[in-house]
Design an enzyme around this catalytic site. Structure first.
Site, PDB file in Angstrom:
ATOM      1  N   ASP A 118       0.858  -1.174   0.000  1.00 17.71           N
ATOM      2  CA  ASP A 118       0.000   0.000   0.000  1.00 17.71           C
ATOM      3  C   ASP A 118       0.895   1.224   0.000  1.00 17.71           C
ATOM      4  OD1 ASP A 118      -2.518   1.443   0.426  1.00 17.71           O
ATOM      5  OD2 ASP A 118      -3.203  -0.466   1.278  1.00 17.71           O
ATOM      6  N   ASP A 176      -3.228   4.603  -2.334  1.00 18.00           N
ATOM      7  CA  ASP A 176      -4.333   5.064  -1.495  1.00 18.00           C
ATOM      8  C   ASP A 176      -4.845   6.436  -1.945  1.00 18.00           C
ATOM      9  OD1 ASP A 176      -5.733   4.527   1.164  1.00 18.00           O
ATOM     10  OD2 ASP A 176      -4.909   6.510   1.563  1.00 18.00           O
ATOM     11  N   GLU A 221      -6.579   3.782  -5.903  1.00 18.22           N
ATOM     12  CA  GLU A 221      -7.892   3.865  -5.252  1.00 18.22           C
ATOM     13  C   GLU A 221      -8.537   5.203  -5.609  1.00 18.22           C
ATOM     14  OE1 GLU A 221      -9.986   3.686  -0.857  1.00 18.22           O
ATOM     15  OE2 GLU A 221      -8.217   4.896  -1.200  1.00 18.22           O
ATOM     16  N   HIS A 236     -11.009  -3.838   3.433  1.00 17.30           N
ATOM     17  CA  HIS A 236     -10.985  -3.453   4.842  1.00 17.30           C
ATOM     18  C   HIS A 236     -11.852  -2.234   5.148  1.00 17.30           C
ATOM     19  CE1 HIS A 236      -8.291  -0.924   2.667  1.00 17.30           C
ATOM     20  NE2 HIS A 236      -8.221  -0.090   3.687  1.00 17.30           N
ATOM     21  N   ASP A 237     -12.461  -1.625   4.136  1.00 13.27           N
ATOM     22  CA  ASP A 237     -13.236  -0.397   4.346  1.00 13.27           C
ATOM     23  C   ASP A 237     -14.742  -0.605   4.324  1.00 13.27           C
ATOM     24  OD1 ASP A 237     -11.054   1.274   4.639  1.00 13.27           O
ATOM     25  OD2 ASP A 237     -10.913   1.714   2.495  1.00 13.27           O
TER      26      ASP A 237
END
Ligand code: NOJ
Length: 568
Positions: A99, A207, A262, A335-336
């Site tokens: 990430d 990200d 993202e 994970h969100d």
């Protein structure tokens, strides 16, 4: 460097390290735990791992607040252990992507500590500092530079007395935005990329990468904007393409790596600006949120009933919109977001709906990502009180709801529907204490409570059952990798208006794959489309034990899915 586009044949497994597997017995997931599970990951048939942030961090946003971009969080291990994981992964044919969080750092990053200390230091211009509209500290009547909202914590500005200025934080206060307009910051991003690529990693998930360029002057937004005020001034900002092209040209083009960006607010059409495979390509693919909004309006916090047609429409628009021009990323969990079975499927038909949801995306054109626990059908947990949450964004949402006067019971209902904690409960490995998540002597408490359903839903149990969701994922991933049509075929959708079925085909010259998924608990008939002769078909996958055909079609039982191959 010849870029081979290896990612087009890849299937990734996402690890959120804190909750994956604890190797050293302190109740926190770590890289020793990952090492012990590499064979398990490889057994799924995936070919890559995406690690959510592993870097040193005060964990205000669980690693999405990085304090040191060149090291590993001591809770998770060391650079040496990371290298062992990397080697172990590569030996098993698994690529590894990291990430990369460069829209913001942690306020505990050395750069920010220096930056906030005065207006005159080497890092003074590394973050977005502005004078207040009214000078002075807030307690003396000072007001922030503009009216933007933070997405995680109140307003988007925090006052720093040492500079008598405010810094911008689109996310939490502990996540100050980096000033990407500063060439020194961009040079540092290049250095970070090289550091990890030279160590052997195979790429990055970037990200909120569409937020890195802010509109000059940071203008006030319309004060009536109910939420996310300011976003239109930093999402897809004026220099974002210039900066991403710089990173591609100066660093990424020299490695046979991949990038996925993202992009919280992006349509397929807009995505082409970033990942069209022409000479100015910036990223290899984007993570869109469009198909994740089929049961909510814009954010998980404004719910609506699941609308299958919205889900199909979103997925379809990316399949056709990108077509031969660009490559897709495919995911239904990370994970969100709360767990997909609890959202779009059915906990009552947990295994069946898990299989159907798997088929709804695994055979589309693009690179699929599977999130830890998705493959065994982990479901949402239950929070009694707001304090049971560990998620900074949940606290912020609750504060907003309380300000709006929402009664506490209603707040908790929303928390239980939307919080990111659902995806972050420890991985359920077996029915033993702590779900087998805790290493060492197993005596430590997991850092976050395991979902009590671990006794039934866990890897060991699923491994024994040939009809489990886990077994189904293994078959589906193997099938995807075996059939060239899944990579190369065109996309065609059937029964677009159906509120219970998602049916699509991937069509190539000599192979056609027909995927039919029910996302309803009602029995529904599907008649095969013209040109799809059932006598020519071989059944590759079925969510139930048998697959009767009646006439020119078949009845789908609750949440049943089927995949047929037509050859010749
Ligand atoms: C997106 C990440 O996926 C999320 O977990 C994080 O909180 C925000 N970006 C801020 O970094």
């Amino acid at each position: 460097m010849q870029r081979t586009q290896w990612y087009k044949d890849a299937v990734f497994y996402q690890i959120w390290p804190r909750s994956f597997c604890d190797g050293n017995g302190d109740g926190i997931g770590d890289l020793w735990g990952v090492l012990s599970k590499l064979d398990y990951i490889a057994s799924l048939g995936v070919t890559g791992i995406w690690f959510s942030p592993l870097y040193p961090s005060p964990q205000a946003d669980f690693g999405y607040d990085i304090a040191d971009y060149y090291d590993i969080n001591p809770e998770y291990g060391t650079l040496d252990v990371f290298k062992q994981v990397l080697d172990g992964a590569h030996e098993r044919g698994l690529r590894v992507i990291m990430d990369l969080v460069v829209n913001h750092s942690s306020d505990e990053c050395a750069w920010f500590k220096e930056s906030r200390s005065s207006r005159d230091n080497a890092y003074a211009d590394w973050y977005i500092w502005r004078d207040g509209k009214t000078p002075g500290a807030p307690e003396d009547g000072g007001t922030p530079p503009n009216n933007w909202d933070s997405l995680f914590e109140g307003i988007a500005w925090e006052y720093e007395p040492a500079r008598d200025q405010w810094y911008l934080h689109i996310f939490a206060k502990k996540q100050p935005d980096l000033n990407m307009d500063n060439p020194a910051v961009r040079a540092e991003v290049e250095k970070i990329m090289r550091f990890w690529l030279d160590l052997g990693v195979d790429g990055f998930r970037e990200d909120v990468i569409t937020y890195i360029s802010k509109t000059e002057g940071l203008p006030d937004d319309n004060p009536l904007m109910p939420a996310a005020r300011g976003m239109r001034f930093y999402d897809h900002g004026p220099h974002v393409h210039e900066y991403l092209q710089q990173f591609r040209r100066n660093v990424l083009s020299e490695y046979d790596c991949m990038t996925v960006g993202e992009a919280p607010m992006i349509s397929a059409e807009k995505a082409l600006e970033y990942c069209d495979e022409g000479p100015d390509q910036e990223l290899d693919m984007m993570f869109t949120f469009e198909h994740m909004s089929a049961d909510c309006v814009f954010t998980d916090w404004i719910p609506r009933p699941f609308d299958l047609r919205a889900y199909k429409q979103a997925l379809g628009s990316w399949q056709t919109g990108l077509a031969e021009h660009a490559w897709n990323s495919l995911y239904i969990e990370n994970h969100d977001h709360p767990r997909i079975i609890s959202r779009y499927g059915s906990e009552r038909y947990r295994v069946e709906s898990g299989k159907s949801l798997a088929c709804s995306y695994l055979f589309l054109r693009g690179t699929p990502f599977v999130y830890q626990g998705q493959e065994i059908g982990m479901t949402n947990t239950h929070l009694e009180r707001v304090e049971d949450s560990a998620d900074v964004s949940t606290f912020n949402q609750v504060a907003r709801l309380r300000r709006l006067g929402l009664p506490e019971v209603a707040c908790m209902k929303l928390v239980n529907r939307a919080t990111r904690d659902h995806a972050r409960t420890p991985m359920q490995w077996d029915a033993g204490p702590g779900a087998g998540f805790v290493g060492g002597n197993g005596a430590a408490e997991p850092w976050y409570p395991v979902n009590p359903n671990y006794v039934d839903i866990n890897v060991a149990e699923a491994d024994k059952d040939p009809h489990s969701l886990l077994a189904f994922y293994r078959k589906a991933i193997a099938l995807r990798r075996k059939l060239p049509v899944v990579r190369d075929g065109s996309y065609r959708e059937f029964k677009r208006a159906s509120k219970s079925l998602f049916a699509y085909a991937r069509e190539g010259e000599s192979q056609r794959l027909l995927v039919v998924c029910s996302l309803s608990d009602q029995i529904t008939y599907f008649s095969l489309p013209e040109g799809y002769d059932p006598s020519q078909a071989s059944l590759c996958l079925c969510g139930y034990g048998d697959a009767p055909v009646e006439g020119n079609g078949f009845f789908l039982r609750p949440y049943e899915c089927r995949v047929y191959l037509f050859e010749g």
